[in-house]
Design a protein around this motif. Structure first.
Motif, PDB file in Angstrom:
ATOM      1  N   TYR A  56      -9.937  -2.446 -17.662  1.00  0.00           N
ATOM      2  CA  TYR A  56      -8.984  -1.601 -16.960  1.00  0.00           C
ATOM      3  C   TYR A  56      -9.602  -1.068 -15.670  1.00  0.00           C
ATOM      4  O   TYR A  56     -10.829  -0.928 -15.569  1.00  0.00           O
ATOM      5  CB  TYR A  56      -8.585  -0.394 -17.821  1.00  0.00           C
ATOM      6  N   ASP A  61      -9.717  11.577 -11.077  1.00  0.00           N
ATOM      7  CA  ASP A  61      -9.484  12.701 -10.174  1.00  0.00           C
ATOM      8  C   ASP A  61     -10.733  13.573 -10.104  1.00  0.00           C
ATOM      9  O   ASP A  61     -11.073  14.112  -9.072  1.00  0.00           O
ATOM     10  CB  ASP A  61      -8.288  13.537 -10.643  1.00  0.00           C
ATOM     11  N   ASP A  65     -11.102  14.223 -15.773  1.00  0.00           N
ATOM     12  CA  ASP A  65      -9.772  13.617 -15.798  1.00  0.00           C
ATOM     13  C   ASP A  65      -9.859  12.163 -15.369  1.00  0.00           C
ATOM     14  O   ASP A  65      -9.764  11.839 -14.201  1.00  0.00           O
ATOM     15  CB  ASP A  65      -8.825  14.395 -14.873  1.00  0.00           C
ATOM     16  N   VAL A  66     -10.056  11.288 -16.356  1.00  0.00           N
ATOM     17  CA  VAL A  66     -10.165   9.862 -16.100  1.00  0.00           C
ATOM     18  C   VAL A  66      -8.968   9.166 -16.729  1.00  0.00           C
ATOM     19  O   VAL A  66      -8.643   9.400 -17.888  1.00  0.00           O
ATOM     20  CB  VAL A  66     -11.479   9.295 -16.686  1.00  0.00           C
ATOM     21  N   GLN A  67      -8.315   8.310 -15.942  1.00  0.00           N
ATOM     22  CA  GLN A  67      -7.188   7.552 -16.450  1.00  0.00           C
ATOM     23  C   GLN A  67      -7.475   6.073 -16.270  1.00  0.00           C
ATOM     24  O   GLN A  67      -8.195   5.676 -15.357  1.00  0.00           O
ATOM     25  CB  GLN A  67      -5.911   7.923 -15.704  1.00  0.00           C
ATOM     26  N   LEU A  68      -6.899   5.274 -17.148  1.00  0.00           N
ATOM     27  CA  LEU A  68      -7.049   3.827 -17.066  1.00  0.00           C
ATOM     28  C   LEU A  68      -5.741   3.219 -16.601  1.00  0.00           C
ATOM     29  O   LEU A  68      -4.675   3.638 -17.047  1.00  0.00           O
ATOM     30  CB  LEU A  68      -7.442   3.248 -18.422  1.00  0.00           C
ATOM     31  N   GLU A  69      -5.834   2.227 -15.722  1.00  0.00           N
ATOM     32  CA  GLU A  69      -4.656   1.516 -15.236  1.00  0.00           C
ATOM     33  C   GLU A  69      -4.798   0.044 -15.549  1.00  0.00           C
ATOM     34  O   GLU A  69      -5.888  -0.520 -15.447  1.00  0.00           O
ATOM     35  CB  GLU A  69      -4.526   1.637 -13.713  1.00  0.00           C
TER      36      GLU A  69
END
Length: 99
Positions: A56, A61, A65-69
């Motif tokens: 991913y 941010d 706050d880590v997001q996977l796309e």
């Protein structure tokens, strides 16, 4: 971000669109161009050599706050998959000389 190999106990839980959760080991975090990516291996995989690795794009941010796309384009996927393969080949090569 430099290439990072996590500790053996670094895990992450993936939650899929259908609500199914899967616990995964963090295999590597690595940059490709100006973006960062993460490779995850399901802990339930019976054959670690043949198991499917999930890759991913990481959107952060801040550190908390880590997001996977998902990687949507075939072109980006090919570039990232090649970079991951090269990264893993280098790691395996280095392990040969550590033993």
């Amino acid at each position: 971000m430099e290439k990072f190999i996590p500790a053996e106990d670094d895990t992450m839980t993936l939650t899929f669109d259908d609500g199914v959760e899967m616990e995964c080991a963090v295999v590597a975090v690595f940059p490709v161009g100006e973006k960062n990516y993460i490779a995850l291996l399901p802990l339930e995989a019976q054959d670690k050599e043949e198991a499917e690795v999930y890759i991913y794009r990481i959107i952060a941010d801040n550190e908390d706050d880590v997001q996977l796309e998902n990687i949507e384009s075939d072109e980006e996927w090919e570039i990232v998959a090649d970079a991951y393969d090269e990264f893993m080949d280098n790691e395996e090569f280095e392990e040969l000389f550590e033993d």
